[in-house]
Design a protein around this motif. Structure first.
Motif, PDB file in Angstrom:
ATOM      1  N   ALA A 249       0.835  -1.203   0.000  1.00 43.42           N
ATOM      2  CA  ALA A 249       0.000   0.000   0.000  1.00 43.42           C
ATOM      3  C   ALA A 249       0.866   1.249   0.000  1.00 43.42           C
ATOM      4  O   ALA A 249       0.573   2.228  -0.695  1.00 43.42           O
ATOM      5  CB  ALA A 249      -0.924  -0.013   1.220  1.00 43.42           C
ATOM      6  N   ASN A 250       1.939   1.202   0.779  1.00 45.76           N
ATOM      7  CA  ASN A 250       2.846   2.338   0.852  1.00 45.76           C
ATOM      8  C   ASN A 250       3.516   2.608  -0.493  1.00 45.76           C
ATOM      9  O   ASN A 250       3.583   3.744  -0.970  1.00 45.76           O
ATOM     10  CB  ASN A 250       3.901   2.071   1.923  1.00 45.76           C
ATOM     11  CG  ASN A 250       4.913   3.178   2.037  1.00 45.76           C
ATOM     12  OD1 ASN A 250       4.585   4.297   2.396  1.00 45.76           O
ATOM     13  ND2 ASN A 250       6.153   2.870   1.724  1.00 45.76           N
TER      14      ASN A 250
ATOM     15  N   SER B 273       2.432   1.711  -3.416  1.00 47.41           N
ATOM     16  CA  SER B 273       1.406   2.148  -4.366  1.00 47.41           C
ATOM     17  C   SER B 273       1.078   3.621  -4.191  1.00 47.41           C
ATOM     18  O   SER B 273       0.999   4.379  -5.169  1.00 47.41           O
ATOM     19  CB  SER B 273       0.140   1.308  -4.193  1.00 47.41           C
ATOM     20  OG  SER B 273       0.390  -0.065  -4.423  1.00 47.41           O
TER      21      SER B 273
ATOM     22  N   SER C  39      -5.246   6.162   2.575  1.00 47.54           N
ATOM     23  CA  SER C  39      -4.221   5.132   2.792  1.00 47.54           C
ATOM     24  C   SER C  39      -3.191   5.546   3.835  1.00 47.54           C
ATOM     25  O   SER C  39      -2.164   4.890   3.984  1.00 47.54           O
ATOM     26  CB  SER C  39      -3.505   4.838   1.466  1.00 47.54           C
ATOM     27  OG  SER C  39      -3.007   6.029   0.899  1.00 47.54           O
TER      28      SER C  39
ATOM     29  N   TYR D 120      -1.596   3.097   6.386  1.00 52.95           N
ATOM     30  CA  TYR D 120      -0.612   2.125   5.929  1.00 52.95           C
ATOM     31  C   TYR D 120       0.783   2.723   5.788  1.00 52.95           C
ATOM     32  O   TYR D 120       1.774   1.988   5.735  1.00 52.95           O
ATOM     33  CB  TYR D 120      -1.019   1.563   4.565  1.00 52.95           C
ATOM     34  CG  TYR D 120      -2.289   0.751   4.588  1.00 52.95           C
ATOM     35  CD1 TYR D 120      -2.314  -0.522   5.125  1.00 52.95           C
ATOM     36  CD2 TYR D 120      -3.471   1.267   4.058  1.00 52.95           C
ATOM     37  CE1 TYR D 120      -3.483  -1.275   5.144  1.00 52.95           C
ATOM     38  CE2 TYR D 120      -4.637   0.531   4.069  1.00 52.95           C
ATOM     39  CZ  TYR D 120      -4.637  -0.738   4.610  1.00 52.95           C
ATOM     40  OH  TYR D 120      -5.797  -1.463   4.631  1.00 52.95           O
TER      41      TYR D 120
END
Length: 266
Positions: free
Chosen positions: A184-185, A187, A251, A254
């Motif tokens: 996630a990071n 991305s 996000s 994350y």
């Protein structure tokens, strides 16, 4: 001892407050100027502008940023796993050579980059921008991914290998399920970096209908601008940043765990 902790706490928060003011001041000024003359009408004017098609620019930015993000995630996962767990000749040298590319700024290679993309027939195309976006952002993400994979216990890999798992199976069934926050990071950072990129689209895109938001905002600028037009320009800048801010906020939880997972080792 208690006094030292109090002083350290005060110094830390004093620095954080100063940094917060430095970061938020330009945003506050931009929002204030976007409402100064014309109010909400500035935003309406931008969304209905004759030359500046906000929704088309947003779509172009999502295409370029999203496409580059997908490719970066795939390359960084495969490359990070290879450099972390696979043994092959020249592995350390190649990894360090790739990391050395982090020291090369985009502006220093604009001339060969332009001629390379042009010779491939990709100038003024989305893919012609996505390729350099991937090339200049993937090294940082490879570093984070490789360092995170280094922290996964070797016992899990050995157990999977004994069960007959091949390298790709180990990556797919063990490493990726344990790397949710990191993925996630990677991305989010890849998306935000690509979304905010200005130099590459400005160098490689010439058709206004293909402009991303960072480039399309120039359509709101004129040689001599009235106060109302300046307000519209600031409104366009605010609208330009909203999608990336939304992605970041959704996000955010994350990011901290992902960064710490991939930034401890070297």
């Amino acid at each position: 001892m208690k006094r030292k902790r109090l002083l350290a706490w005060f110094a830390m928060y004093a620095v954080l407050v100063v940094l917060a003011i430095m970061w938020t001041y330009p945003i506050v000024v931009a929002i204030q100027k976007s409402f100064a003359v014309g109010g909400v009408g500035n935003y309406t004017a931008v969304l209905n502008h004759d030359q500046f098609n906000y929704w088309s620019a947003i779509g172009n930015s999502f295409l370029m940023a999203g496409g580059s993000t997908v490719i970066i995630v795939v390359i960084s996962c495969l490359g990070g796993f290879a450099f972390s767990r696979m043994r092959f000749p020249g592995r350390v040298f190649l990894y360090r050579a790739l990391l050395a590319c982090l020291a090369v700024p985009v502006a220093s290679v604009v001339t060969p980059l332009f001629f390379s993309i042009n010779s491939l027939g990709l100038r003024d195309s989305y893919f012609g921008v996505i390729i350099p976006l991937v090339a200049f952002n993937v090294m940082t993400m490879l570093l984070l991914t490789k360092n995170h994979f280094d922290g996964i216990p070797t016992e899990l890999v050995e157990a999977a290998t004994i069960d007959g798992a091949r390298p790709f199976g180990v990556l797919w069934r063990i490493f990726l399920p344990l790397s949710g926050p990191l993925l996630a990071n990677v991305s989010v950072l890849s998306f935000v970096y690509s979304w905010n990129e200005y130099l590459l689209p400005n160098l490689l895109i010439s058709s206004p209908e293909k402009y991303p938001v960072t480039q399309a905002i120039a359509l709101l600028q004129f040689e001599r601008m009235s106060q109302e037009q300046i307000g519209q320009l600031y409104a366009g800048l605010i609208l330009m940043t909203i999608p990336s801010v939304i992605v970041y906020l959704f996000s955010q939880r994350y990011l901290q765990s992902g960064l710490t997972a991939g930034a401890v080792k070297s």
